[in-house]
Design an enzyme around this catalytic site. Structure first.
Site, PDB file in Angstrom:
ATOM      1  N   GLY A  23      19.848 -39.117 -23.066  1.00 58.79           N
ATOM      2  CA  GLY A  23      20.618 -40.304 -22.723  1.00 58.79           C
ATOM      3  C   GLY A  23      20.679 -40.563 -21.232  1.00 58.79           C
ATOM      4  O   GLY A  23      19.660 -40.633 -20.527  1.00 58.79           O
ATOM      5  N   ASP A  43      21.424 -28.297 -18.528  1.00 62.32           N
ATOM      6  CA  ASP A  43      22.109 -28.682 -19.760  1.00 62.32           C
ATOM      7  C   ASP A  43      22.096 -27.445 -20.657  1.00 62.32           C
ATOM      8  O   ASP A  43      21.643 -26.370 -20.263  1.00 62.32           O
ATOM      9  CB  ASP A  43      21.392 -29.856 -20.435  1.00 62.32           C
ATOM     10  N   ASN A  89      27.356 -35.187 -14.580  1.00 67.19           N
ATOM     11  CA  ASN A  89      27.272 -35.998 -15.788  1.00 67.19           C
ATOM     12  C   ASN A  89      27.687 -35.276 -17.066  1.00 67.19           C
ATOM     13  O   ASN A  89      28.003 -35.919 -18.070  1.00 67.19           O
ATOM     14  CB  ASN A  89      25.815 -36.493 -15.914  1.00 67.19           C
ATOM     15  N   TYR A 155      39.963 -37.447 -24.770  1.00 69.11           N
ATOM     16  CA  TYR A 155      38.795 -37.908 -24.018  1.00 69.11           C
ATOM     17  C   TYR A 155      39.209 -38.913 -22.943  1.00 69.11           C
ATOM     18  O   TYR A 155      38.754 -38.825 -21.787  1.00 69.11           O
ATOM     19  CB  TYR A 155      37.770 -38.516 -24.963  1.00 69.11           C
ATOM     20  N   PRO A 185      30.680 -45.947 -17.470  1.00 68.37           N
ATOM     21  CA  PRO A 185      29.891 -46.698 -18.451  1.00 68.37           C
ATOM     22  C   PRO A 185      30.786 -47.266 -19.549  1.00 68.37           C
ATOM     23  O   PRO A 185      31.851 -46.708 -19.858  1.00 68.37           O
ATOM     24  CB  PRO A 185      28.943 -45.642 -19.033  1.00 68.37           C
ATOM     25  N   VAL A 187      29.926 -49.090 -23.507  1.00 65.98           N
ATOM     26  CA  VAL A 187      29.224 -48.604 -24.693  1.00 65.98           C
ATOM     27  C   VAL A 187      27.722 -48.610 -24.399  1.00 65.98           C
ATOM     28  O   VAL A 187      27.108 -49.659 -24.238  1.00 65.98           O
ATOM     29  CB  VAL A 187      29.579 -49.435 -25.947  1.00 65.98           C
ATOM     30  N   ASP A 189      23.879 -47.222 -25.436  1.00 61.88           N
ATOM     31  CA  ASP A 189      23.123 -46.835 -26.623  1.00 61.88           C
ATOM     32  C   ASP A 189      22.359 -45.539 -26.362  1.00 61.88           C
ATOM     33  O   ASP A 189      21.188 -45.543 -25.986  1.00 61.88           O
ATOM     34  CB  ASP A 189      22.156 -47.953 -27.013  1.00 61.88           C
TER      35      ASP A 189
END
Length: 259
Positions: A23, A43, A89, A155, A185, A187, A189
């Site tokens: 993403g 990650d 991130n 959240y 951000p 929404v 995708d």
């Protein structure tokens, strides 16, 4: 005729990207590498693969930031990289109201989205100060950090904390010529939306795919954003184009949040 570098050129810069395997994070890795940066990505699990410009300038290390040793090792890795840019991130999402979002969910979300986020930001800032680097720290917030949502209690609170820490860090680090900003951000995708949609299907008794379609149609611009929309903003904040921008949270949400 004099040749001038493009404003987003990151040649000679070292960028760290957490949450890099999909993403938004993966898109940021590609954007930074394409502009000449040396990118250190991290990650969980094995490195994402992709054929993109500058892929040879990307190095990867897996860390579990919710594990005590994993976090310690990641902080040492960050400092050893001597970063010019951090894209902070890594985050997780879960759902629950104040009636059912228990402390186990609280510990997990705050453990990564706030505690580890703060430690990573601090390590990068300490390295930048020690190396006398005028750096840029970019924290990933969310439109959820600007307002509470009935089903997303913990959240929302974690992302509100990201915005607050961004402002405080920016003021503290300004004397060192280190800029700190956040991106919120809307929404977007990404693959994560499959899990988010499933949670909304459970809590709101919706058909699979219904929530994702609804939130996209509700955006003033009429559609969900893409990871590259956010990564492009991260590139702006990493580059000299934003040299006079600090302590700000930029909303990349198609008009969902008016500020």
């Amino acid at each position: 005729m004099t040749n001038h570098p493009i404003p987003t050129d990151l040649t000679g810069k070292t960028c760290i990207v957490t949450g890099a395997n999909g993403g938004i994070g993966a898109s940021a890795v590609e954007h930074f590498a394409a502009q000449g940066a040396q990118v250190f990505a991290t990650d969980l699990g094995p490195q994402f693969t992709g054929d993109f410009d500058g892929a040879d300038r990307v190095s990867y290390q897996a860390f579990n930031l919710l594990d005590a040793d994993g976090l310690i090792n990641c902080l040492a890795w960050i400092k050893s990289a001597d970063p010019d840019v951090l894209f902070n991130n890594a985050a997780i999402f879960d759902m629950g109201t104040v009636l059912d979002a228990d402390l186990a969910q609280y510990d997990r979300l705050f453990g990564l989205n706030v505690r580890s986020f703060y430690a990573v930001m601090q390590a990068a800032a300490q390295s930048m100060v020690a190396q006398n680097r005028a750096g840029s720290i970019i924290n990933l917030a969310s439109q959820a950090g600007h307002r509470g949502e009935a089903l997303v209690a913990h959240y929302c609170a974690t992302k509100a904390a990201v915005i607050s820490y961004t402002q405080s860090a920016a003021l503290a680090l300004a004397p060192h010529h280190i800029r700190v900003n956040a991106i919120s951000p809307g929404v977007i995708d990404t693959p994560m939306w499959q899990d988010v949609d499933a949670l909304f299907a459970k809590f709101e008794n919706k058909a699979p795919g219904q929530k994702k379609r609804e939130v996209g149609e509700a955006v003033p611009l009429g559609h969900m954003g893409s990871p590259s929309d956010v990564a492009g903003t991260a590139l702006y904040l990493a580059s000299d184009l934003s040299s006079y921008v600090t302590a700000q949270t930029l909303c990349v949400d198609g008009g969902n949040v008016l500020r």
